[in-house]
Write an enzyme that holds these catalytic residues in place. Structure first.
Site, PDB file in Angstrom:
ATOM      1  N   LYS A 284       0.857  -1.196   0.000  1.00  0.00           N
ATOM      2  CA  LYS A 284       0.000   0.000   0.000  1.00  0.00           C
ATOM      3  C   LYS A 284       0.891   1.244   0.000  1.00  0.00           C
ATOM      4  O   LYS A 284       1.819   1.344   0.804  1.00  0.00           O
ATOM      5  CB  LYS A 284      -0.887  -0.023   1.249  1.00  0.00           C
ATOM      6  CG  LYS A 284      -2.267   0.566   1.067  1.00  0.00           C
ATOM      7  CD  LYS A 284      -3.123   0.297   2.317  1.00  0.00           C
ATOM      8  CE  LYS A 284      -4.459   0.976   2.160  1.00  0.00           C
ATOM      9  NZ  LYS A 284      -5.293   0.839   3.380  1.00  0.00           N
TER      10      LYS A 284
HETATM   11  O1  G3P Z   1      -7.917   1.714   5.196  1.00  0.00           O
HETATM   12  C1  G3P Z   1      -8.201   2.789   4.474  1.00  0.00           C
HETATM   13  C2  G3P Z   1      -9.460   3.487   4.814  1.00  0.00           C
HETATM   14  O2  G3P Z   1     -10.496   2.641   4.573  1.00  0.00           O
HETATM   15  C3  G3P Z   1      -9.555   4.092   6.190  1.00  0.00           C
HETATM   16  O3  G3P Z   1     -10.541   5.025   6.150  1.00  0.00           O
HETATM   17  O4  G3P Z   1     -11.679   7.015   6.993  1.00  0.00           O
HETATM   18  O5  G3P Z   1     -12.198   4.779   7.962  1.00  0.00           O
HETATM   19  O6  G3P Z   1     -10.021   5.842   8.434  1.00  0.00           O
HETATM   20  P1  G3P Z   1     -11.157   5.699   7.481  1.00  0.00           P
END
Ligand code: G3P
Length: 218
Positions: free
Chosen positions: A84
């Site tokens: 990633k």
């Molecule tokens: O892992 C990447 C993403 O899905 C994280 O998003 O906004 O839930 O921290 P968030």
């Protein structure tokens, strides 16, 4: 559409894998930090639980040389690992390098179709379009997803559009309707996808009628 679970919690991965519908797992530095366990230890445990899955593990350096060292280290841990990489200038350069080495990449922190275009041109395997964080600032995060899906289709890129930063089941529905290739979903929201009040009511009625009739299978 492929379904990934978005977590660094090995127990959540174990439970999601048991359903038999999991195609992969995405982690990020925040989720790994939250797990309270070591990075390599956690990623290898996840690879063990989802042996045929695509498991995203993120580099944390931000200069090209250090990012490349981390990427080669992480990708050496297991065949299922997808490196990633954040959508920054050295990140796009790194994706091109890893693509030439046959290493799968997941370009993260993508919020626009112009960013997605750069990732696709560098050969990204997955492009993580964040929707919840866009919604959080009052815009519709699904717009960039629909644009990115159309973009890769129009130009024949091999990149798969991954909907990330999912906040609720409706984001999964919208991802399906936008023709996204993958959605990565926090465990609690994955559990909510099973739920429908008519399913619960229908099952209760079936079982009440069956039991009232004193019927048995075994
Ligand atoms: O892992 C990447 C993403 O899905 C994280 O998003 O906004 O839930 O921290 P968030």
């Amino acid at each position: 559409m492929k379904l990934f679970v978005d977590t660094g919690d090995v127990e959540e991965v174990r439970r999601a894998a048991e359903w038999g519908i999991l195609d992969g797992v995405t982690t990020n530095p925040t989720l790994i930090a939250k797990s309270g366990k070591g990075f390599k230890e956690t990623v290898l445990k996840i690879c063990e639980l989802v042996p045929d899955g695509e498991i995203s593990a993120e580099v944390v350096a931000t200069d090209y040389d250090a990012m490349l060292k981390e990427a080669l280290e992480i990708s050496s841990w297991h065949k299922s690992i997808v490196v990633k990489v954040p959508l920054i200038e050295p990140g796009v350069r790194l994706v091109r390098t890893l693509t030439e080495k046959g290493i799968k990449t997941n370009v993260t922190l993508v919020f626009s179709v112009s960013q997605a275009l750069l990732a696709a041109k560098a050969g990204a395997t997955f492009i993580s379009n964040f929707v919840g964080r866009v919604d959080d600032i009052g815009n519709d995060g699904m717009d960039a997803v629909a644009d990115s899906v159309a973009m890769v289709a129009n130009y024949g890129f091999h990149s798969q559009i991954l909907v990330a930063s999912v906040r609720h089941p409706l984001h999964v529905v919208q991802a399906v309707n936008a023709g996204a290739h993958i959605a990565t979903v926090p465990f609690k929201i994955l559990q909510m996808l099973f739920k429908h009040p008519l399913t619960d009511a229908g099952l209760k009625r079936f079982l009440d009628d069956w039991n009232a009739a004193g019927l048995k299978i075994l």
